[in-house]
Write a protein that holds these residues in place. Structure first.
Motif, PDB file in Angstrom:
ATOM      1  N   MET A  38       0.863  -1.171   0.000  1.00 34.33           N
ATOM      2  CA  MET A  38       0.000   0.000   0.000  1.00 34.33           C
ATOM      3  C   MET A  38       0.900   1.222   0.000  1.00 34.33           C
ATOM      4  O   MET A  38       1.898   1.265   0.712  1.00 34.33           O
ATOM      5  CB  MET A  38      -0.929   0.007   1.216  1.00 34.33           C
ATOM      6  N   THR A  45      -2.877  10.350  -3.450  1.00 34.09           N
ATOM      7  CA  THR A  45      -3.605   9.167  -3.924  1.00 34.09           C
ATOM      8  C   THR A  45      -3.099   7.926  -3.201  1.00 34.09           C
ATOM      9  O   THR A  45      -1.889   7.704  -3.112  1.00 34.09           O
ATOM     10  CB  THR A  45      -3.424   8.977  -5.449  1.00 34.09           C
ATOM     11  N   TRP A  46      -4.021   7.132  -2.692  1.00 31.67           N
ATOM     12  CA  TRP A  46      -3.686   5.868  -2.032  1.00 31.67           C
ATOM     13  C   TRP A  46      -3.736   4.744  -3.064  1.00 31.67           C
ATOM     14  O   TRP A  46      -4.680   4.677  -3.864  1.00 31.67           O
ATOM     15  CB  TRP A  46      -4.688   5.569  -0.918  1.00 31.67           C
ATOM     16  N   TYR A  47      -2.746   3.859  -3.028  1.00 24.53           N
ATOM     17  CA  TYR A  47      -2.673   2.714  -3.936  1.00 24.53           C
ATOM     18  C   TYR A  47      -2.600   1.428  -3.130  1.00 24.53           C
ATOM     19  O   TYR A  47      -1.926   1.381  -2.092  1.00 24.53           O
ATOM     20  CB  TYR A  47      -1.425   2.799  -4.818  1.00 24.53           C
ATOM     21  N   TYR A  48      -3.273   0.409  -3.631  1.00 25.34           N
ATOM     22  CA  TYR A  48      -3.160  -0.940  -3.068  1.00 25.34           C
ATOM     23  C   TYR A  48      -2.853  -1.886  -4.216  1.00 25.34           C
ATOM     24  O   TYR A  48      -3.561  -1.902  -5.224  1.00 25.34           O
ATOM     25  CB  TYR A  48      -4.460  -1.352  -2.363  1.00 25.34           C
ATOM     26  N   SER A  51      -2.841  -0.342  -7.704  1.00 24.37           N
ATOM     27  CA  SER A  51      -4.051   0.294  -8.230  1.00 24.37           C
ATOM     28  C   SER A  51      -4.566   1.347  -7.255  1.00 24.37           C
ATOM     29  O   SER A  51      -4.536   1.129  -6.036  1.00 24.37           O
ATOM     30  CB  SER A  51      -5.158  -0.748  -8.442  1.00 24.37           C
ATOM     31  N   ILE A  53      -6.917   3.435  -4.889  1.00 24.27           N
ATOM     32  CA  ILE A  53      -8.117   3.135  -4.102  1.00 24.27           C
ATOM     33  C   ILE A  53      -9.118   4.249  -4.391  1.00 24.27           C
ATOM     34  O   ILE A  53      -8.902   5.397  -4.017  1.00 24.27           O
ATOM     35  CB  ILE A  53      -7.803   3.055  -2.595  1.00 24.27           C
ATOM     36  N   ARG A  55     -12.387   4.448  -3.492  1.00 25.03           N
ATOM     37  CA  ARG A  55     -13.467   4.681  -2.517  1.00 25.03           C
ATOM     38  C   ARG A  55     -12.976   5.618  -1.421  1.00 25.03           C
ATOM     39  O   ARG A  55     -12.189   5.239  -0.560  1.00 25.03           O
ATOM     40  CB  ARG A  55     -13.925   3.355  -1.932  1.00 25.03           C
ATOM     41  N   LYS A  56     -13.454   6.856  -1.455  1.00 31.15           N
ATOM     42  CA  LYS A  56     -13.005   7.872  -0.497  1.00 31.15           C
ATOM     43  C   LYS A  56     -13.274   7.475   0.959  1.00 31.15           C
ATOM     44  O   LYS A  56     -12.423   7.706   1.818  1.00 31.15           O
ATOM     45  CB  LYS A  56     -13.637   9.222  -0.818  1.00 31.15           C
ATOM     46  N   LEU A  58     -13.099   4.601   2.299  1.00 24.89           N
ATOM     47  CA  LEU A  58     -12.055   3.653   2.670  1.00 24.89           C
ATOM     48  C   LEU A  58     -10.733   4.371   2.898  1.00 24.89           C
ATOM     49  O   LEU A  58     -10.019   4.100   3.874  1.00 24.89           O
ATOM     50  CB  LEU A  58     -11.911   2.588   1.576  1.00 24.89           C
ATOM     51  N   VAL A  59     -10.406   5.325   2.040  1.00 30.30           N
ATOM     52  CA  VAL A  59      -9.184   6.124   2.211  1.00 30.30           C
ATOM     53  C   VAL A  59      -9.253   6.903   3.525  1.00 30.30           C
ATOM     54  O   VAL A  59      -8.280   6.959   4.276  1.00 30.30           O
ATOM     55  CB  VAL A  59      -8.971   7.068   1.007  1.00 30.30           C
TER      56      VAL A  59
END
Length: 194
Positions: A38, A45-48, A51, A53, A55-56, A58-59
């Motif tokens: 992650m 921007t958050w990546y997992y 890719s 993420i 869904r705000k 969830l972030v």
């Protein structure tokens, strides 16, 4: 975008900060469970698994349990596990600035990309770093417990517009006032050299 907040606006921000309860991750000491693929990019921007993420909510949930430890690493922390993640620069990005008052009486606050609000004061300072090779400035504000937000370029330009000179030990410095504190960005001649 800079907004000029009224007293009601600043009071609303203060109430939101007081009402927002983050989990007490600084009190939790679970076992380290390893690293997770992650990453938080420099733009927030958050990546997992490579890719983004999308869904705000969830972030926002993940951002509420992030912690920066003395070992120089970032973790997602729950009462039962501690998982390492990668942060390219800062875990938050300040995307909007609000200003009330002027000169030494002004109060500056920011909203982050995950809807955290922070009022710039002694406990939540602004700092500025200058890249040695590119000479590019990177401004940050402390959001909470060792976690900073990178102030985006457009908001930084607005912040610079609030800057003033202040003499410190016979040398002209440049910075901004907020909550009765002067946040020093550096020596005028060095910051604005030709």
């Amino acid at each position: 975008m800079t907004s000029s907040a009224s007293t009601d606006g600043l009071n609303a921000i203060i109430a939101q900060i007081k009402d927002k309860k983050h989990p007490p991750v600084h009190l939790w000491n679970p076992e380290f469970c390893g690293d997770l693929d992650m990453k938080i990019a420099r733009d927030g921007t958050w990546y997992y698994l490579g890719s983004p993420i999308g869904r705000k909510p969830l972030v926002k949930l993940f951002s509420s349990v992030i912690r920066y430890d003395d070992d120089g690493k970032y973790y997602l922390v729950t009462p039962v596990e501690k998982i390492g993640i990668t942060v390219e620069d800062a875990p938050f990005v300040a995307v909007e600035m609000f200003v009330e008052g002027s000169s030494q009486d002004q109060v500056i606050s920011f909203r982050t990309h995950v809807e955290d609000f922070v009022i710039v004061d002694k406990e939540h300072p602004i700092r500025l770093t200058i890249d040695a090779s590119s000479k590019e400035p990177a401004p940050y504000v402390l959001v909470r417990a060792n976690l900073e937000a990178l102030i985006i370029r457009s908001v930084f330009y607005d912040l610079i517009g609030l800057g003033v000179e202040k003499e410190v030990d016979g040398v002209r410095h440049f910075g901004v006032w907020s909550s009765g504190e002067f946040f020093d960005f550096g020596v005028m001649d060095e910051l604005f050299e030709a």
